[in-house]
Motif scaffolding. Structure first.
Motif, PDB file in Angstrom:
ATOM      1  N   PRO A 158      50.589  22.894  45.075  1.00  0.00           N
ATOM      2  CA  PRO A 158      49.558  23.837  45.493  1.00  0.00           C
ATOM      3  C   PRO A 158      48.129  23.429  46.292  1.00  0.00           C
ATOM      4  O   PRO A 158      47.901  22.530  44.571  1.00  0.00           O
ATOM      5  N   ALA A 159      47.440  23.948  46.969  1.00  0.00           N
ATOM      6  CA  ALA A 159      46.286  23.412  47.004  1.00  0.00           C
ATOM      7  C   ALA A 159      45.217  23.989  46.611  1.00  0.00           C
ATOM      8  O   ALA A 159      45.543  25.133  46.432  1.00  0.00           O
ATOM      9  N   VAL A 160      44.498  23.340  46.304  1.00  0.00           N
ATOM     10  CA  VAL A 160      42.970  23.302  46.121  1.00  0.00           C
ATOM     11  C   VAL A 160      41.814  23.635  46.573  1.00  0.00           C
ATOM     12  O   VAL A 160      41.452  22.790  46.537  1.00  0.00           O
TER      13      VAL A 160
ATOM     14  N   ALA B  45      46.372  30.911  47.997  1.00  0.00           N
ATOM     15  CA  ALA B  45      45.920  30.190  46.979  1.00  0.00           C
ATOM     16  C   ALA B  45      46.571  30.302  46.895  1.00  0.00           C
ATOM     17  O   ALA B  45      47.847  30.055  46.383  1.00  0.00           O
ATOM     18  N   PRO B  46      46.728  29.060  45.300  1.00  0.00           N
ATOM     19  CA  PRO B  46      47.448  28.904  44.481  1.00  0.00           C
ATOM     20  C   PRO B  46      48.306  29.935  44.016  1.00  0.00           C
ATOM     21  O   PRO B  46      48.133  30.688  42.847  1.00  0.00           O
TER      22      PRO B  46
ATOM     23  N   ALA C  23      53.520  33.423  38.883  1.00  0.00           N
ATOM     24  CA  ALA C  23      52.936  33.067  39.959  1.00  0.00           C
ATOM     25  C   ALA C  23      51.338  32.446  39.009  1.00  0.00           C
ATOM     26  O   ALA C  23      50.742  31.788  38.958  1.00  0.00           O
ATOM     27  N   SER C  24      51.405  33.043  37.660  1.00  0.00           N
ATOM     28  CA  SER C  24      49.973  32.527  36.950  1.00  0.00           C
ATOM     29  C   SER C  24      50.486  30.847  36.271  1.00  0.00           C
ATOM     30  O   SER C  24      49.033  30.253  35.863  1.00  0.00           O
ATOM     31  N   GLU C  25      51.290  30.265  36.303  1.00  0.00           N
ATOM     32  CA  GLU C  25      51.966  29.271  35.670  1.00  0.00           C
ATOM     33  C   GLU C  25      51.614  28.155  37.141  1.00  0.00           C
ATOM     34  O   GLU C  25      50.719  26.589  36.615  1.00  0.00           O
ATOM     35  N   LEU C  26      51.776  28.590  38.027  1.00  0.00           N
ATOM     36  CA  LEU C  26      51.332  27.791  39.412  1.00  0.00           C
ATOM     37  C   LEU C  26      50.237  27.793  39.341  1.00  0.00           C
ATOM     38  O   LEU C  26      49.034  26.501  40.097  1.00  0.00           O
TER      39      LEU C  26
END
Length: 389
Positions: free
Chosen positions: A10-12, A105-106, A373-376
């Motif tokens: 995942p990009a931030v 988003a992540p 999703a929250s873990e990602l």
């Protein structure tokens, strides 16, 4: 089938500048006034220039906007961005269908599907949510929990990515590959009406992407209390995911029917703004073997739709792992269609497209659901997948 699989980390984004994608022309002008101190008249003129570059030419850099003075372009670069969504995965079916997995988003990923040879030229099926809350039992997307609504920016981004990929800039080409937009991807569009309506305003603007509102279709499973507002705000064509001719069965296939039953849904259809013989409502009906495909149900469908300007899309069920349903046999689908046709309704049988890449109707489900999703998001932000104390 060809697949392009990119780095899945995942990009931030740390960019604090404002994205102009998803803003209306008026909102862009207001930003130029408040951020750069432009007078109202100049702000409107600059907004129109920027709009044309983004949505007609397909520019991704302010430096390309050559009819804007260099000093102004540098200010725009300091304050704003015109980003593209991250393409995590791109798949091309044997039949030419293209499926994009996009990351916004992540942990926030959704799919869009371009289907050539639909409508006047080709159709892009866009998502309005990440996941879905409706739990329609025949739909793979319904097995993915809702993460959140997509913003107008994220909906429009799906169109920009597709136009980049099929190399369709500028937008004003006479012979388009992309002529239709259908909100039939992930999610229930009428649970995100604000985002959908603003995206339609942008997509249909005649000085930009310029896809007519009559070539934009919004599909709903039956959010009755938002249907009239959809018509008033967007003038979009309406499609209804019907799939059953009695409440007992539709309660199972499309559980929102327990809140708004078939009678309420059809009443809302009769009152949908602009409905006429030239602006017919499309009723979608997935063909499930031994479930909803009998001659009696075809005749009941005809009876239910009496008096509503309508066409009926018969959709062969597209299988997915773990589904309890099977597709109706082809001769059964044709017999069902014949009954509907004889009653005077156009009832095309939708040819399955993109099955080999999981892009067919009801098959969309992103890989991001393999983990919450929250873990990602936590992993992307803090590295170890744990939220800080």
């Amino acid at each position: 089938m060809s697949t392009t699989l990119l780095d899945r980390a995942p990009a931030v984004s740390t960019d604090q500048r404002t994205s102009l994608i998803g803003l209306t022309r008026k909102e862009i002008a207001e930003r130029l006034q408040s951020d750069l101190g432009l007078a109202e008249k100049e702000a409107r003129m600059r907004a129109r220039q920027i709009w044309g570059w983004i949505y007609n030419i397909g520019a991704t850099e302010f430096s390309a906007m050559t009819n804007i003075a260099k000093a102004m372009r540098e200010k725009l670069e300091d304050w704003y961005t015109i980003p593209r969504a991250e393409i995590v995965e791109r798949k091309v079916s044997r039949d030419g269908t293209r499926k994009y997995l996009l990351r916004f988003a992540p942990g926030v990923e959704a799919e869009a599907v371009f289907i050539p040879g639909v409508g006047r030229s080709g159709a892009l099926c866009v998502s309005s949510q990440v996941g879905c809350t409706l739990n329609c039992t025949f739909c793979h997307t319904g097995t993915q929990a809702l993460v959140r609504n997509l913003t107008a920016e994220e909906i429009v981004a799906q169109v920009l990515v597709c136009k980049d990929d099929i190399e369709e800039w500028p937008s004003g080409k006479d012979e388009r590959q992309l002529s239709n937009i259908v909100f039939m991807g992930m999610g229930e569009p009428l649970y995100n009406l604000d985002g959908v309506a603003q995206a339609i305003d942008i997509i249909s603007d005649g000085e930009g992407i310029s896809i007519s509102r009559r070539r934009i279709t919004v599909s709903t499973s039956g959010v009755v209390n938002q249907m009239h507002d959809l018509g008033e705000r967007t003038e979009a064509m309406l499609a209804i995911s019907l799939h059953a001719t009695n409440d007992e069965l539709r309660d199972v296939l499309v559980p929102i029917n327990k809140k708004w039953n078939i009678e309420a849904l059809l009443d809302a259809c009769r009152n949908y703004p602009g409905t006429s013989n030239s602006r017919r409502i499309t009723f979608e009906y997935v063909m499930l073997k031994g479930v909803n495909d009998s001659d009696a149900e075809a005749k009941e469908l005809v009876r239910l739709l009496k008096g509503i300007p309508a066409k009926i899309n018969l959709i062969p069920f597209n299988p997915w792992p773990g589904s309890e349903y099977e597709c109706s046999d082809w001769d059964r689908i044709e017999a069902f269609a014949e009954i509907v046709n004889r009653a005077g309704y156009a009832s095309p049988i939708r040819t399955p497209r993109g099955r080999d890449v999981g892009a067919a109707c009801g098959q969309l489900k992103t890989e991001s659901v393999k983990r919450r999703a929250s873990e990602l998001r936590a992993e992307a932000l803090y590295g170890d997948g744990q939220l800080p104390e």
